[in-house]
Design an enzyme around this catalytic site. Structure first.
Site, PDB file in Angstrom:
ATOM      1  N   ASP A 214       0.811  -1.229   0.000  1.00  0.00           N
ATOM      2  CA  ASP A 214       0.000   0.000   0.000  1.00  0.00           C
ATOM      3  C   ASP A 214       0.839   1.271   0.000  1.00  0.00           C
ATOM      4  OD1 ASP A 214      -2.281  -1.643   0.124  1.00  0.00           O
ATOM      5  OD2 ASP A 214      -2.121  -1.736   2.303  1.00  0.00           O
TER       6      ASP A 214
ATOM      7  N   HIS B  64      -4.532  -1.975  -5.806  1.00  0.00           N
ATOM      8  CA  HIS B  64      -3.658  -0.919  -6.328  1.00  0.00           C
ATOM      9  C   HIS B  64      -4.553   0.218  -6.822  1.00  0.00           C
ATOM     10  CE1 HIS B  64       0.011  -3.746  -7.112  1.00  0.00           C
ATOM     11  NE2 HIS B  64      -0.385  -3.742  -5.866  1.00  0.00           N
TER      12      HIS B  64
HETATM   13  P1  GDP Z   1      -0.572   0.078  -3.609  1.00  0.00           P
HETATM   14  O1  GDP Z   1      -1.171  -1.169  -3.079  1.00  0.00           O
HETATM   15  O2  GDP Z   1       0.880   0.205  -3.319  1.00  0.00           O
HETATM   16  O3  GDP Z   1      -0.882   0.324  -5.049  1.00  0.00           O
HETATM   17  O4  GDP Z   1      -1.253   1.279  -2.793  1.00  0.00           O
HETATM   18  P2  GDP Z   1      -2.807   1.435  -2.451  1.00  0.00           P
HETATM   19  O5  GDP Z   1      -3.499   1.944  -3.639  1.00  0.00           O
HETATM   20  O6  GDP Z   1      -3.348   0.231  -1.784  1.00  0.00           O
HETATM   21  O7  GDP Z   1      -2.755   2.516  -1.302  1.00  0.00           O
HETATM   22  C1  GDP Z   1      -2.279   3.796  -1.522  1.00  0.00           C
HETATM   23  C2  GDP Z   1      -3.394   4.765  -1.177  1.00  0.00           C
HETATM   24  O8  GDP Z   1      -2.871   6.073  -1.108  1.00  0.00           O
HETATM   25  C3  GDP Z   1      -4.466   4.842  -2.237  1.00  0.00           C
HETATM   26  O9  GDP Z   1      -5.689   5.169  -1.626  1.00  0.00           O
HETATM   27  C4  GDP Z   1      -4.003   5.983  -3.128  1.00  0.00           C
HETATM   28  O10 GDP Z   1      -5.042   6.614  -3.844  1.00  0.00           O
HETATM   29  C5  GDP Z   1      -3.425   6.901  -2.108  1.00  0.00           C
HETATM   30  N1  GDP Z   1      -2.301   7.705  -2.550  1.00  0.00           N
HETATM   31  C6  GDP Z   1      -1.288   7.372  -3.390  1.00  0.00           C
HETATM   32  N2  GDP Z   1      -0.374   8.358  -3.436  1.00  0.00           N
HETATM   33  C7  GDP Z   1      -0.840   9.343  -2.613  1.00  0.00           C
HETATM   34  C8  GDP Z   1      -0.341  10.609  -2.208  1.00  0.00           C
HETATM   35  O11 GDP Z   1       0.720  11.063  -2.608  1.00  0.00           O
HETATM   36  N3  GDP Z   1      -1.104  11.312  -1.316  1.00  0.00           N
HETATM   37  C9  GDP Z   1      -2.286  10.852  -0.830  1.00  0.00           C
HETATM   38  N4  GDP Z   1      -2.958  11.617   0.030  1.00  0.00           N
HETATM   39  N5  GDP Z   1      -2.774   9.652  -1.179  1.00  0.00           N
HETATM   40  C10 GDP Z   1      -2.059   8.922  -2.051  1.00  0.00           C
HETATM   41 MG    MG Z   2      -2.712  -1.762  -1.885  1.00  0.00          MG
END
Ligand code: GDP
Ligand code: MG
Length: 422
Positions: A13, A41
């Protein structure tokens, strides 16, 4: 051009989806190389907001070929549902293949996941109950079922019988649950196989040609280094290897072709599920960051555990990935904190630990913090490093010094364009 792997540095995440979506704009191929639909993701782009579980995060580039590689595990019903959901927004998907060597998750894998968590009671792993551990166990027991097996009913029957002959013994005598009907599972596999037949492909020749003609290839990891089955917080790991070292094996790309490894690392810590988490925060502080960062699992909706940035764990994560550069994400979430802690080393009763240890030592480890002054400003509109508040710049530079890898990208919001390049 070479091949780029984009992998998580931490417990998952970290924002891999959004980084893959960003780099995929100019990619020719995007490949998910391990894991299953326990992933979430999140991608926020011109098409809207999506939580992708199986499809590679490059699916929104209609010019790029997206592939689920042999190292991944696939529940066909979940895949069909996800394809339909995305198609409703972007139109029909014809730039996607599923490796014929992927292992298939059957309903009995999900049942076994549930039964085992039930049996473990207080020792449970916090499984997402998507059948991931059971399907990978079958892979290594060599009783698994491949995507291509779904397309030949006789062969499929033999493979399922071979699998359930032993599994039904366990289901009956260890878990005290009803046996799984072999015929039903053959029907389930065959009918779902028909539905995804057009995507199932031997992708090896395709990727061999792509590499030879120097196409731009992205390899997308799921979860993060600290959940890696080899190097993570075993046994609270996932059942596969989300690091760049496996990206080639999980996709059929020669390892020496991977020239660039982008480690996606969070500006603070979050973790879903059980296991030791040295910098964990509790109470109001945790709740405040959880709210600001919207830290609820994209696959399960579970509240994520929250902690300060852990330089011991993150430095190790970068080393294990072989990160050539880092993308630091969710920096905006820390805006408004008076002070921000960074864990620089662990302490047990008798030693100082700088190299991330095995799980039993983690349980004894206490975080040693340095405290950095915070910043109040909203940074979500900033696109240049030097426009960030000085304290935010210093926070990033301190992390860079501690992890010893260049931070090339900083994200300040979930949308594709909310990114600072250094
Ligand atoms: P992944 O599993 O690594 O792809 O990450 P996830 O999508 O599960 O979790 C990352 C969360 O943080 C998601 O809700 C994204 O929309 C959010 N997100 C990603 N980058 C940023 C950022 O720079 N700032 C904020 N506030 N949210 C972010
Ligand atoms: Mg994730």
């Amino acid at each position: 051009m070479g091949v780029t792997a984009i992998c998580g540095v931490n417990w998952g995440d970290e924002g891999k989806g959004r980084m893959v979506d960003y780099f995929a704009r100019s990619a020719d191929y995007v490949i998910r190389f391990q894991g299953g639909n326990n992933a979430g993701h999140t991608v926020v782009n011109d098409f809207g907001k999506f939580a992708l579980h199986l499809l590679p995060s490059g699916i929104f580039n209609r010019e790029a070929i997206n592939i689920i590689g042999n190292g991944a595990v696939v529940n066909p019903a979940a895949l069909i549902k996800e394809i339909e959901e995305v198609e409703q927004v972007i139109g029909s998907i014809n730039n996607f293949y599923l490796s014929d060597r992927c292992h298939i998750i059957f309903p009995f894998h999900i049942l076994l996941d549930e039964y085992e968590e039930e049996r473990l009671k207080d020792n449970k792993f916090g499984s997402t109950k998507r059948g991931i551990a059971p399907v990978y166990s079958d892979k290594y027991l060599k009783i698994g079922i491949l995507a291509s097996d779904l397309l030949n009913k006789d062969y499929l029957s033999k493979r399922i019988k071979n699998n359930l002959d032993i599994k039904n013994q366990t289901i009956k005598s260890i878990y005290n649950k009803p046996e799984v009907n072999i015929e039903e599972m053959v029907e389930w596999g065959y009918s779902n196989g028909k539905k995804i037949e057009k995507y199932i492909k031997n992708v090896i020749p395709l990727l061999r040609d792509a590499v030879r003609s120097d196409k731009k290839i992205l390899l997308e990891g799921q979860l993060g280094a600290l959940r890696d089955i080899e190097f993570g917080i075993y046994p609270y790991t996932t059942s596969s290897s989300p690091i760049a070292g496996y990206a080639g094996a999980g996709s059929s790309i020669p390892p020496y072709e991977i020239k660039r490894v982008i480690g996606v690392m969070k500006a603070y810590s979050s973790c879903v599920g059980e296991g030791p988490f040295v910098t964990e925060l509790f109470g109001e502080k945790a709740e405040a960051i959880r709210k600001k960062g919207n830290e609820y699992g994209a696959a399960t909706g579970r509240p994520r555990r929250i902690g300060w940035f852990d330089a011991v764990a993150s430095r190790y994560g970068c080393e294990i990935l072989g990160a050539t550069e880092v993308s630091l994400t969710l920096l905006d979430v820390l805006s408004g904190e008076d002070e921000i802690n960074i864990c620089t080393e662990y302490k047990t009763n008798d030693e100082i630990i700088e190299d991330f240890p095995t799980t039993q030592k983690l349980y004894e480890s206490k975080p040693q913090y340095i405290t950095m002054p915070g910043w109040k400003e909203d940074i979500t509109g900033i696109r240049s490093f030097f426009d960030l508040p000085k304290n935010a710049q210093n926070y990033v530079l301190k992390i860079e010094e501690l992890i010893q890898v260049k931070i090339k990208y900083i994200s300040v919001g979930p949308r594709r364009e909310q990114l600072i390049k250094r």
